[in-house]
Enzyme design. Structure first.
Site, PDB file in Angstrom:
ATOM      1  N   HIS A 304      65.149   9.501  35.015  1.00  0.00           N
ATOM      2  CA  HIS A 304      65.710   8.144  35.161  1.00  0.00           C
ATOM      3  C   HIS A 304      65.221   7.474  36.436  1.00  0.00           C
ATOM      4  O   HIS A 304      65.132   8.090  37.489  1.00  0.00           O
ATOM      5  CB  HIS A 304      67.234   8.105  35.011  1.00  0.00           C
ATOM      6  CG  HIS A 304      68.019   8.740  36.116  1.00  0.00           C
ATOM      7  ND1 HIS A 304      68.344   8.076  37.278  1.00  0.00           N
ATOM      8  CD2 HIS A 304      68.569   9.975  36.227  1.00  0.00           C
ATOM      9  CE1 HIS A 304      69.065   8.880  38.047  1.00  0.00           C
ATOM     10  NE2 HIS A 304      69.206  10.024  37.450  1.00  0.00           N
ATOM     11  N   ASP A 316      66.879  12.558  42.948  1.00  0.00           N
ATOM     12  CA  ASP A 316      67.678  11.953  41.877  1.00  0.00           C
ATOM     13  C   ASP A 316      67.269  10.491  41.724  1.00  0.00           C
ATOM     14  O   ASP A 316      67.884   9.624  42.306  1.00  0.00           O
ATOM     15  CB  ASP A 316      69.171  12.088  42.186  1.00  0.00           C
ATOM     16  CG  ASP A 316      70.042  11.683  41.019  1.00  0.00           C
ATOM     17  OD1 ASP A 316      69.523  11.567  39.899  1.00  0.00           O
ATOM     18  OD2 ASP A 316      71.252  11.482  41.231  1.00  0.00           O
ATOM     19  N   GLU A 350      71.121   5.081  34.456  1.00  0.00           N
ATOM     20  CA  GLU A 350      71.783   6.375  34.273  1.00  0.00           C
ATOM     21  C   GLU A 350      72.943   6.527  35.241  1.00  0.00           C
ATOM     22  O   GLU A 350      73.960   7.123  34.917  1.00  0.00           O
ATOM     23  CB  GLU A 350      70.773   7.522  34.481  1.00  0.00           C
ATOM     24  CG  GLU A 350      71.295   8.899  34.047  1.00  0.00           C
ATOM     25  CD  GLU A 350      72.116   9.638  35.101  1.00  0.00           C
ATOM     26  OE1 GLU A 350      72.787  10.602  34.742  1.00  0.00           O
ATOM     27  OE2 GLU A 350      72.090   9.254  36.281  1.00  0.00           O
ATOM     28  N   GLU A 351      72.779   5.984  36.449  1.00  0.00           N
ATOM     29  CA  GLU A 351      73.792   6.206  37.488  1.00  0.00           C
ATOM     30  C   GLU A 351      75.049   5.367  37.305  1.00  0.00           C
ATOM     31  O   GLU A 351      76.042   5.591  37.994  1.00  0.00           O
ATOM     32  CB  GLU A 351      73.202   5.935  38.880  1.00  0.00           C
ATOM     33  CG  GLU A 351      72.057   6.868  39.266  1.00  0.00           C
ATOM     34  CD  GLU A 351      72.496   8.306  39.485  1.00  0.00           C
ATOM     35  OE1 GLU A 351      73.657   8.643  39.197  1.00  0.00           O
ATOM     36  OE2 GLU A 351      71.655   9.108  39.926  1.00  0.00           O
ATOM     37  N   ASP A 378      66.674  16.024  35.462  1.00  0.00           N
ATOM     38  CA  ASP A 378      67.602  15.268  36.317  1.00  0.00           C
ATOM     39  C   ASP A 378      68.487  16.203  37.133  1.00  0.00           C
ATOM     40  O   ASP A 378      69.663  15.943  37.339  1.00  0.00           O
ATOM     41  CB  ASP A 378      68.449  14.322  35.440  1.00  0.00           C
ATOM     42  CG  ASP A 378      69.246  13.327  36.282  1.00  0.00           C
ATOM     43  OD1 ASP A 378      68.923  13.169  37.485  1.00  0.00           O
ATOM     44  OD2 ASP A 378      70.196  12.729  35.756  1.00  0.00           O
TER      45      ASP A 378
END
Ligand SMILES: [Zn+2]
Length: 487
Positions: A304, A316, A350-351, A378
């Site tokens: 992501h 991340d 995604e977050e 991830d």
């Protein structure tokens, strides 16, 4: 990583698969020497095995992924969804995919752009307070949260050690107060290879705490940072919408507050003056390396692209996007054309609300039946141990020869999970697509996760190359095995 799946609080049920005897129960120790006859090991065509070895070896000497992470983090920087940096990253990744000869699409996603504002806190009244002093508290706002006014709020603090504890406290003890959920990340689990499980246990409070506190009339909700190192760094993350401010204090500050609150009244002033989220248009970046024989069948390799704003989103998850890109780069470099379409995806959002993967599932609904498998990385960029997968035992058996190719670099474990290994793959998994998440050594991942310390220096180039090898070998195998992986 792992945000959407995290709220269930369910433990992952994993089965360790290490040898060719897959679906069979291992005999008890006393009969260990009389193992049942193993079925004939599954095999792959010799040419395909040679190609997988070539991909692996090329990956282990290729710095392509590292250069991508370096650009995403040092030249572009933090990539919160809806930010100019996120858009720059989308354009950059699309450009890289085009350079690799992929057929590239920017697939529109509506997401919420939230901007962190001033944030500070101090204890203004507490047992044993020295006249004229206050006690600084280190905190950060949680994504998407409801802001305080610029002046902030002052209220008494109540500490809850669990949701059940909050329930016992009840409205009479919670209304009008600042709730602190003081639930520690279990480092011993992380140190023993259960980092994801440790995260799941604690992150429920970050995701759902504010909402539960708001239901009892709380003025604000704070959570003890979900992370594995005590460097007095707050860890941000997503919080489900609640109409009260929500933040994370460092573990040291959580201990301080809990200690003082056990002795008497603690009053706190907090400012969490973020800008409320607005709807913006953004994109998943999707690039296809078209297959030679079955272009309609799709294998996804992905990471992501969005990140939190505190660090630069290296582990991340620039690393995940970079190793997915490198899978295509290696195939081009080695002039290998998979039988099926290898689809590289840089997911967005995604977050936060996961709108990227939700939108993908909607737009591609008609083709999900032709999605043979999907992989995401991830869990950082440390040494890969293998994969965590939601696949059938039969599918696991078929992957054994692929895992053998990865054995020399140590990435040959296959843990079967009843839960989706990565949030972005969840909608696909729910429709029966076999999904795999790269399983890295997670012992340090949560030290830096969602903090200002998620930066390029945390990535060890050799380990990133091992991750690229695992992603590319598995991606190419899934895209080129004689038959699609069984569901
Ligand atoms: Zn992530």
């Amino acid at each position: 990583m792992i945000h959407a799946r995290s709220v269930s609080g369910l433990l992952l049920l994993s089965t360790l698969i290490t040898g060719p005897v897959l679906a069979q129960k291992r005999p008890r120790a006393d009969s260990d020497y009389e193992r049942p006859q193993a079925p004939a090991p599954p095999s792959l065509p010799a040419t395909l095995l040679q190609e997988l070895v070539a991909i692996r070896d090329a990956a282990l000497t290729d710095d392509y992924a590292y250069r991508q992470v370096a650009h995403l983090t040092e030249n572009i920087g933090p990539r919160p969804v809806g930010s100019p940096q996120a858009q720059a990253a989308i354009d950059y990744v699309a450009g890289e995919m085009r350079k690799l000869g992929l057929d590239v699409r920017l697939e529109p996603v509506q997401a919420r752009h939230w901007i962190r504002g001033a944030e500070s806190a101090e204890l203004v009244e507490y047992p044993g307070q020295v006249a004229g002093s206050t006690q600084k508290i280190v905190l950060t706002a949680l994504g998407g949260n409801h802001p305080t006014s610029p002046e902030g709020i002052t209220a008494d603090v109540v500490v809850a050690n669990s949701f059940a504890d909050l329930g016992r406290l009840g409205r009479q003890n919670v209304a009008g107060k600042i709730v602190l959920f003081n639930v520690a990340f279990d480092k011993r689990k992380a140190d023993n290879g259960y980092a994801g499980e440790a995260y799941e246990e604690a992150v429920a409070y970050r995701a759902l705490g504010a909402r539960q506190a708001a239901e009892l009339g709380a003025a604000a909700s704070l959570v003890r940072s979900v992370g594995g190192a005590n460097y007095r760094l707050p860890h941000t993350g997503g919080s489900r919408a609640a109409d009260i401010p929500a933040g994370a204090v460092t573990s040291e500050d959580a201990d301080l507050i809990a200690d003082l609150a056990s002795q008497g009244k603690v009053r706190m002033h907090i400012i969490l003056a973020s800008q409320t989220a607005e709807e913006v248009s953004t994109f998943n970046v999707v690039g296809d390396l078209k297959g030679s024989e079955h272009p309609e069948q799709v294998v996804i390799v992905s990471g992501h692209l969005d990140s939190w704003d505190l660090g630069t989103g290296a582990i991340d998850d620039a690393a995940g996007v970079a190793v997915a890109l490198e899978a295509a780069e290696l195939m081009q470099q080695l002039h290998l054309r998979p039988k099926r379409t290898l689809r590289v995806i840089a997911w967005i959002d995604e977050e936060n609300l996961g709108r990227g993967h939700l939108e993908y599932a909607k737009v591609h609904a008609a083709e999900i039946g032709q999605h043979v498998a999907a992989i995401e990385s991830d869990l950082g960029a440390s040494h890969p141990l293998g994969f965590r997968a939601k696949i059938s035992p039969e599918a696991a058996a078929r992957l054994q020869p692929v895992l053998e190719v990865l054995r020399p670099s140590g990435a040959n474990l296959l843990l079967l999970s009843s839960d989706t290994p990565e949030a972005d793959l969840d909608p696909l998994a729910k429709q029966g697509v076999p999904v795999l998440g790269l399983l890295q050594d997670g012992r340090t991942y949560f030290n830096y996760h969602h903090t200002a310390a998620d930066t390029l220096d945390k990535i060890v180039p050799l380990e990133l190359r091992e991750n690229a090898a695992a992603m590319a070998v598995m991606g190419y195998a899934l895209a080129s095995m004689p038959d699609p992986l069984p569901r």
